[in-house]
Design an enzyme around this catalytic site. Sequence first.
Site, PDB file in Angstrom:
ATOM      1  CB  SER A 296     108.429 -45.565 -39.236  1.00 21.09           C
ATOM      2  OG  SER A 296     107.879 -46.681 -38.560  1.00 21.09           O
TER       3      SER A 296
ATOM      4  CG  ASP B 237     100.689 -45.887 -40.168  1.00 22.28           C
ATOM      5  OD1 ASP B 237     101.063 -47.066 -40.049  1.00 22.28           O
ATOM      6  OD2 ASP B 237     101.474 -44.930 -40.330  1.00 22.28           O
TER       7      ASP B 237
ATOM      8  CG  HIS C  87     104.211 -46.974 -42.004  1.00 19.44           C
ATOM      9  ND1 HIS C  87     103.806 -46.384 -40.824  1.00 19.44           N
ATOM     10  CD2 HIS C  87     105.500 -47.375 -41.798  1.00 19.44           C
ATOM     11  CE1 HIS C  87     104.797 -46.437 -39.944  1.00 19.44           C
ATOM     12  NE2 HIS C  87     105.841 -47.022 -40.514  1.00 19.44           N
TER      13      HIS C  87
END
Length: 306
Positions: A81, A177, A244
Site C-alpha cells: 500500500s 485492487d 489489497h
Amino acid sequence: MSDISFYAILSNQQQFNPDFYNWNRVKVRYCDGSSFTGDVEEVDPTTNLHFRGARIFSAVMEELLAKGMKNAKNAILSGCSAGGLTTILHCDSFKALLPSRANVKCVPDAGYFVNVEDISGAHSFQEFYSEVVSIHGSAKNLPTSCTSKHNPALCFFPQYVASHISTPIFVVNSAYDWWQIGNIFVPSSADPSNSWHSCKLNLSNCSPDQLSKLQGFKSEFQRALSEVGDSPSKGMFIDSCYAHCQTETQETWFKSGSQLLANKTIAKAVGDWFYGRSPFHHIDCNFPCNPTCHNRVFQVKDYPGI
C-alpha cells in the site's frame, strides 16, 4: 505500541517463505503520511504535527547501514500500500546506499496507485495527492527524473516515475485492487447515491454495467503499468483478485491454496525473479476468471464507509 508479527515475505520459516526465510528482516512502521517524502522544517502550531518523513527514512537507513546492511550481498526494499509506493519512490535511492556489487531489487505490493478519472469524470485522487505533496513539502524528495518534466503532484503516481527506475523492480498488485476501486475509481464523492456500495463490498454483487466499468478500470491500470517496461529485470504479478496487499499475508504469499498466476504463487514468482532462475511478467485475465483468487468480501458493520 503493539508488537508486529512477521508473516509471509517476512516469515523466518522456510515452509512459509522458502527463498527469504533466513534473511535479516526489518519492518519499518509507516508513520508520516507521505510515503517518507515529507520534509518541512516548521511544526504545525495547531496540531504539533511534523512533516518530516524523508528524514525518518534517512535516519532508519543510516542506522541499518551501521548495523551491517552496508555489507549486504542481497537486499530487497518492499512494502504494501503506502509502503509499496514508498518502495517505488525510494527504489533507486535505496540501491545507491548499498555496495555496487550487492544484488539489490525492489518489490512494491499494492502501491501502484494510478491517475485515472473516477466514475464521475473527475481526477479526485490527483487533487488529493496534490495536497499531500504541498503539505509535506515532498517535491524536493521525489525523483528528479519526474519532477523535471511534470508537476510534482503527478510524480506521486508510479506511472510517471516507473520508466525512469533503473533498479530491478517487481510489481505485485491486483488489477482490481479494492482500495483503489473504493478510493480512486469509485470514491464516495463520485457516488452520492451510494449505488456502488454493494458492489464494492463484494464484486459478485456488481451489476453488468458496473462490471463493465471495472473492466475499463483494469484497462486503464494496465496502460499505466506499461510504464514499468518488460525487460527481464522488470517483473510483475498482476492478478485479477479483489485484494489489497498480498505479500504480507501468508494465505496470499505462499500456502496451500494461495492464488496462482501462470501456475506460480507470488512467493515462487518473486523468488525465481530475484535469484535469476526465471523472469516473471504476467497480467491476469478479467475478473472473475481466476478460480484461485482470495477475493475480499467486506461486511457492512466492519467497513461502513467503503
